[in-house]
Design a protein around this motif. Structure first.
Motif, PDB file in Angstrom:
ATOM      1  N   THR A  13       1.416  -8.232 -10.034  1.00 25.01           N
ATOM      2  CA  THR A  13       1.633  -7.558 -11.324  1.00 25.01           C
ATOM      3  C   THR A  13       0.955  -8.296 -12.481  1.00 25.01           C
ATOM      4  N   ILE A  19      -3.937  -6.906 -11.208  1.00 21.64           N
ATOM      5  CA  ILE A  19      -3.387  -5.541 -11.230  1.00 21.64           C
ATOM      6  C   ILE A  19      -4.310  -4.511 -10.586  1.00 21.64           C
ATOM      7  N   LEU A  20      -5.633  -4.713 -10.675  1.00 20.01           N
ATOM      8  CA  LEU A  20      -6.552  -3.723 -10.106  1.00 20.01           C
ATOM      9  C   LEU A  20      -7.055  -4.108  -8.712  1.00 20.01           C
ATOM     10  N   LYS A  21      -6.464  -5.129  -8.136  1.00 20.90           N
ATOM     11  CA  LYS A  21      -6.869  -5.498  -6.768  1.00 20.90           C
ATOM     12  C   LYS A  21      -6.329  -4.461  -5.787  1.00 20.90           C
ATOM     13  N   GLN A  22      -7.127  -4.171  -4.783  1.00 21.19           N
ATOM     14  CA  GLN A  22      -6.717  -3.138  -3.819  1.00 21.19           C
ATOM     15  C   GLN A  22      -5.666  -3.644  -2.832  1.00 21.19           C
ATOM     16  N   ARG A  40      -0.178  -6.432  -2.321  1.00 24.44           N
ATOM     17  CA  ARG A  40       1.117  -5.976  -2.853  1.00 24.44           C
ATOM     18  C   ARG A  40       2.215  -5.885  -1.788  1.00 24.44           C
ATOM     19  N   GLY A  41       1.850  -6.027  -0.526  1.00 25.99           N
ATOM     20  CA  GLY A  41       2.795  -5.782   0.568  1.00 25.99           C
ATOM     21  C   GLY A  41       4.067  -6.608   0.479  1.00 25.99           C
ATOM     22  N   PHE A  68       5.211  -8.374  -2.031  1.00 21.79           N
ATOM     23  CA  PHE A  68       5.898  -8.119  -3.304  1.00 21.79           C
ATOM     24  C   PHE A  68       6.756  -6.847  -3.181  1.00 21.79           C
ATOM     25  N   ILE A  69       6.197  -5.806  -2.562  1.00 26.88           N
ATOM     26  CA  ILE A  69       6.928  -4.538  -2.433  1.00 26.88           C
ATOM     27  C   ILE A  69       8.126  -4.690  -1.504  1.00 26.88           C
ATOM     28  N   SER A 124       1.807  -0.127   0.182  1.00 29.83           N
ATOM     29  CA  SER A 124       0.774  -0.813  -0.606  1.00 29.83           C
ATOM     30  C   SER A 124      -0.629  -0.369  -0.202  1.00 29.83           C
ATOM     31  N   GLY A 138      -3.380   0.905  -2.765  1.00 24.00           N
ATOM     32  CA  GLY A 138      -4.723   0.307  -2.767  1.00 24.00           C
ATOM     33  C   GLY A 138      -5.809   1.377  -2.739  1.00 24.00           C
ATOM     34  N   ILE A 154      -6.084   2.865  -6.194  1.00 25.05           N
ATOM     35  CA  ILE A 154      -6.781   1.949  -7.106  1.00 25.05           C
ATOM     36  C   ILE A 154      -8.280   1.939  -6.820  1.00 25.05           C
ATOM     37  N   THR A 196     -10.912   2.909  -9.698  1.00 28.79           N
ATOM     38  CA  THR A 196     -11.913   1.976 -10.214  1.00 28.79           C
ATOM     39  C   THR A 196     -13.331   2.479  -9.921  1.00 28.79           C
ATOM     40  N   LEU A 240       7.712   2.881  -7.098  1.00 35.76           N
ATOM     41  CA  LEU A 240       6.732   1.891  -6.629  1.00 35.76           C
ATOM     42  C   LEU A 240       5.694   1.568  -7.710  1.00 35.76           C
ATOM     43  N   ILE A 270       7.485  -0.795 -10.232  1.00 42.60           N
ATOM     44  CA  ILE A 270       7.712  -2.204  -9.851  1.00 42.60           C
ATOM     45  C   ILE A 270       6.394  -2.972  -9.706  1.00 42.60           C
ATOM     46  N   THR A 271       5.320  -2.256  -9.372  1.00 43.77           N
ATOM     47  CA  THR A 271       4.016  -2.934  -9.242  1.00 43.77           C
ATOM     48  C   THR A 271       3.239  -2.922 -10.565  1.00 43.77           C
ATOM     49  N   LYS A 272       3.841  -2.309 -11.581  1.00 43.61           N
ATOM     50  CA  LYS A 272       3.244  -2.159 -12.924  1.00 43.61           C
ATOM     51  C   LYS A 272       1.977  -1.295 -12.912  1.00 43.61           C
ATOM     52  N   LEU A 273       1.746  -0.580 -11.815  1.00 42.08           N
ATOM     53  CA  LEU A 273       0.578   0.300 -11.770  1.00 42.08           C
ATOM     54  C   LEU A 273       0.787   1.552 -12.614  1.00 42.08           C
TER      55      LEU A 273
END
Lengths: 168, 112
Positions: free
Chosen positions: A126, A131-134, A137-138, A140-141, B56, B60, B63, B67, B88, B91-94
Motif C-alpha cells: 500500500t 501501489i502500481l506494482k503488479q 499483495r498476496g 498482505f491480503i 491479488s 495485478g 493494474i 498502466t 479488496l 484494503i490494498t488502497k487501489l
C-alpha cells in the motif's frame, strides 16, 4: 508441523514424480467437525480445483458466504505463493492444503516443499512506491482477510502457512 | 471464469464472470486486455457485476491493464464493483488508483 512430516512422502510416486490432484477425507461428521486435504502439483492450473474443494466443503458445513469468500481468496493466495515462490513451479514438487473445520473456526494449512522465505521482508504493497506494482499483495491480503496467520519456515523442508478464520 | 467482450462506440467493455484467481483464467483476461491495446483501443471498461471475487493475481491484471493503457494515452475504468472486490480495493488502497462507477452506462459515459 506434525501433519506436514507425515504427509510429505505421499507427495511423490515411486518414480519420484509428483502425483496428480488427490483429496483425502479424514472425517465428515459435522458434529465433530471436518478434516481433509487436497494435494496438487506445483502448477497454477490446479488453483480452480483447490478453490472448488475448499468452497464445496465450507458451503456444505454452513460457513456463511462472506467468510467463505475471505477464506477462499486467502487459500488461493497461499497456494499461489507455494506454487510459484515455494516450489518454483517444479512439477515434481507438491502443495498440500489441509482443511480443518469445527464449530468455532476454520483452520487451513498450505504446505510447500521449497526453501522458505522471510515474511517480514515482504514489502508493504500500500506504500506509494509499490501501489502500481503488479505483484506483492498476496500475503498482505491473506493477513487482512484471515483472523490469524502463522508462517512456519523449515529451511530445505518447506514452508507451512497456517491460517485461521473464526466463525463466531 | 468466463469472459465476454462488447463495444459501445469507441469504448471496449470486458465482462468477466466467476472468480479471477490466476492460472488459465488470469491469462485469458490479461491477453484480452493486451489485445485491445495492440489494436489501438484505448478506452476500456471492465464490468465486474458478475465477478464473485478476485485475488491479488486479478488485481495485478487490472493494474497491468491500467498502466499499459495510461502509458498509451488511454484509461481503464471499473463498473459494478461488487462488495467483496470493493473491500479488496480498499484494503490494498487501489481504490485510489481506479475510477469506479455504479453502472456500466456511467462508466462508458465518463469517457465522453
Amino acid at each position: 508441523m506434525k501433519t506436514a512430516v507425515k504427509m510429505r512422502p505421499s507427495f511423490k510416486d515411486s518414480s519420484g514424480r509428483a502425483k496428480s490432484v488427490r483429496t483425502k477425507r479424514k472425517n465428515t461428521s459435522r458434529e465433530v467437525g471436518y478434516c481433509g486435504q487436497i494435494i496438487i502439483p506445483s502448477s497454477l492450473d490446479y488453483l480452480p480445483k483447490v478453490d472448488e474443494y475448499v468452497e464445496r466443503k465450507l458451503r456444505k458445513l454452513g460457513v456463511d458466504k462472506d467468510k467463505l469468500a475471505d477464506i477462499a481468496i486467502s487459500v488461493t493466495e497461499a497456494a499461489t505463493n507455494a506454487v510459484m515462490h515455494g516450489n518454483k513451479n517444479d512439477l515434481k514438487k507438491k502443495v498440500a492444503i489441509n482443511l480443518k473445520v469445527d464449530s468455532s473456526c476454520v483452520e487451513i494449512t498450505v504446505e510447500d516443499e521449497g526453501n522458505g522465505f522471510d515474511p517480514e521482508a515482504v514489502q508493504n504493497p500500500t506504500e506509494e512506491k509499490n501501489i502500481l506494482k503488479q505483484v506483492g499483495r498476496g500475503i498482505f491480503i491473506l493477513k487482512s482477510l484471515m483472523d490469524k496467520v502463522d508462517f512456519i519456515i523449515q529451511p530445505q523442508k518447506g514452508t507451512i502457512v497456517k491460517m485461521t478464520k473464526f466463525l463466531s | 471464469m468466463k469472459l465476454s467482450s462488447t463495444e459501445m462506440g469507441d469504448v471496449m467493455i470486458l465482462e468477466p464472470k466467476g472468480k479471477i484467481m490466476g492460472g488459465p483464467d488470469a491469462t485469458l483476461l490479461h491477453d484480452q486486455l493486451h489485445d485491445f491495446i495492440d489494436r489501438g483501443k484505448k478506452k476500456v471498461v471492465i464490468d465486474l457485476a458478475k465477478v464473485d471475487w478476485m485475488n491479488s493475481t486479478g488485481l495485478g491484471i487490472l493494474i497491468s491493464g491500467l498502466t499499459t493503457l495510461r502509458n498509451n494515452g488511454g484509461e481503464l475504468k471499473l463498473a459494478n464493483v461488487t462488495e467483496k472486490i470493493q473491500s479488496l480495493l480498499t484494503i490494498t488502497k487501489l481504490i485510489t488508483v481506479f475510477e469506479c462507477f455504479d453502472s456500466l452506462d456511467e462508466a462508458v459515459a465518463s469517457f465522453k
